[in-house]
Design an enzyme around this catalytic site. Structure first.
Site, short mmCIF file in Angstrom:
data_model
loop_
_atom_site.label_atom_id
_atom_site.label_comp_id
_atom_site.label_asym_id
_atom_site.label_seq_id
_atom_site.Cartn_x
_atom_site.Cartn_y
_atom_site.Cartn_z
N HIS A 8 0.83 -1.20 0.00
CA HIS A 8 0.00 0.00 0.00
C HIS A 8 0.87 1.26 0.00
O HIS A 8 1.53 1.56 1.00
CB HIS A 8 -0.89 -0.03 1.24
CG HIS A 8 -1.87 1.07 1.34
ND1 HIS A 8 -1.76 2.08 2.28
CD2 HIS A 8 -2.98 1.36 0.62
CE1 HIS A 8 -2.77 2.92 2.15
NE2 HIS A 8 -3.53 2.51 1.15
N HIS A 50 -1.54 10.77 -2.73
CA HIS A 50 -2.82 10.36 -2.15
C HIS A 50 -3.73 11.54 -1.85
O HIS A 50 -4.89 11.56 -2.24
CB HIS A 50 -2.59 9.57 -0.85
CG HIS A 50 -3.85 9.21 -0.14
ND1 HIS A 50 -4.44 10.04 0.80
CD2 HIS A 50 -4.65 8.12 -0.24
CE1 HIS A 50 -5.55 9.48 1.23
NE2 HIS A 50 -5.70 8.31 0.63
#
Length: 243
Positions: A8, A50
Site C-alpha cells: 500500500h 494520495h
C-alpha cells in the site's frame, strides 16, 4: 493458498509513501502487488499522490490540481534528499514481470473523468490497456467512485477493476470487491457473499491478517509487506484485532 500481498503506497510503514524507494523496498520484501494513488497535475500529468493537497507529504503547500509538474518537481517528498514527485510512468517502468500495479484514481477531483482517460491512454502507450485476459493483466484500476469504474470499463473493458468500499454499501460493480478491513471485522460473511475475489485494505495488524486468510481474502493491501508475509507464513497466535 495464501493471500497475495499488495504494498500500500509501497512499503510505507518503513519508507515515505509514494516514493520509488518505498516501492523498491516492497519488492525486495516479497510483495507481488504494488498500490498507488493517482491525480492529475495542472498540466495533465499523472502523479502518485494520495491527498488532494501536497501539504502532508511534501515540503510545499497547495492542491495537486493547481500545480504544474514542474512545480511539483521542485518539492521534496517524504523527506527525500532529491526533489521530484513520483510519476505514474516511473512506477510502470519499475514494475517487474509477475507483479501487478493496483492504481486508485482519486475522486472527487477538479478534472473529473479526465483522470481515467489519461490513465487508459498511458497504459495503452505501455501496451498494458488490452491484456490477454483480466487474470493476466499487469494493472488493476480501483476507485471509490462508481462513475470512475464505469469509465474504465468503457475505455478499457479488458482491464480488471475494483470498487472500493468502507462501511457503507456500494454498487456491486467491478471484477473484485474492495472492502476495508473495518468492513470485514463488522461483517465476516462479506467475503463469502461477495461472489468474486476480494481485495481488502489496509491490513497491518497481525490478527487482521489472519482474519483475512481465514475468510478467504485473495489480496491484502498492507503498509507492512514483510511483516504481513511473516504472519501468513508463520504461526502467529490469533488474537482479537486492535480497534
Amino acid at each position: 493458498m495464501l493471500p497475495e500481498i499488495v504494498a500500500h503506497r509501497g512499503a510505507s510503514a518503513d519508507l515515505a509513501e509514494h516514493t520509488l524507494a518505498a516501492y523498491e523496498l516492497a519488492l525486495a520484501q516479497g510483495a507481488t502487488g504494488l498500490e498507488c494513488d493517482v491525480r492529475l497535475s495542472k498540466d495533465g500529468e499523472l502523479v502518485c499522490v494520495h491527498d488532494r493537497r501536497v501539504d502532508r507529504t511534501s515540503s510545499g503547500r497547495g492542491a495537486v490540481s493547481t500545480m504544474t509538474l514542474a512545480e511539483l518537481d521542485e518539492l521534496r517528498w517524504g523527506g527525500e534528499d532529491k526533489p521530484g514527485v513520483l510519476r505514474l510512468e516511473s512506477l510502470l517502468d519499475l514494475l517487474p514481470p509477475g507483479v501487478r500495479l493496483w492504481i486508485e484514481t482519486k475522486h472527487p477531483v477538479r478534472y473529473g473523468g479526465l483522470v481515467e482517460a489519461k490513465l487508459v491512454a498511458l497504459l495503452a502507450r505501455h501496451g498494458l490497456a488490452k491484456p490477454p485476459s483480466k487474470d493476466d493483466s499487469s494493472v488493476v484500476v480501483m476507485s471509490f467512485s462508481a462513475h470512475a469504474i464505469r469509465r474504465v470499463q468503457r475505455h478499457a473493458p479488458r482491464l480488471p477493476t475494483v470498487m472500493l468500499s468502507g462501511i457503507r454499501l456500494t454498487p456491486r460493480i467491478g471484477d473484485y470487491a474492495g472492502p476495508s478491513i473495518e468492513r470485514l471485522r463488522a461483517d465476516p460473511t462479506y467475503v463469502e457473499r461477495a461472489g468474486r475475489p476480494v481485495y481488502c485494505w489496509t491490513v497491518d495488524d497481525p490478527a487482521d491478517v489472519l482474519l483475512c486468510r481465514r475468510l478467504g481474502v485473495r489480496f491484502i493491501a498492507t503498509n507492512k509487506p514483510a511483516a504481513t508475509l511473516e504472519v501468513l507464513r508463520g504461526t502467529v497466535p490469533e488474537t482479537e484485532p486492535s480497534r
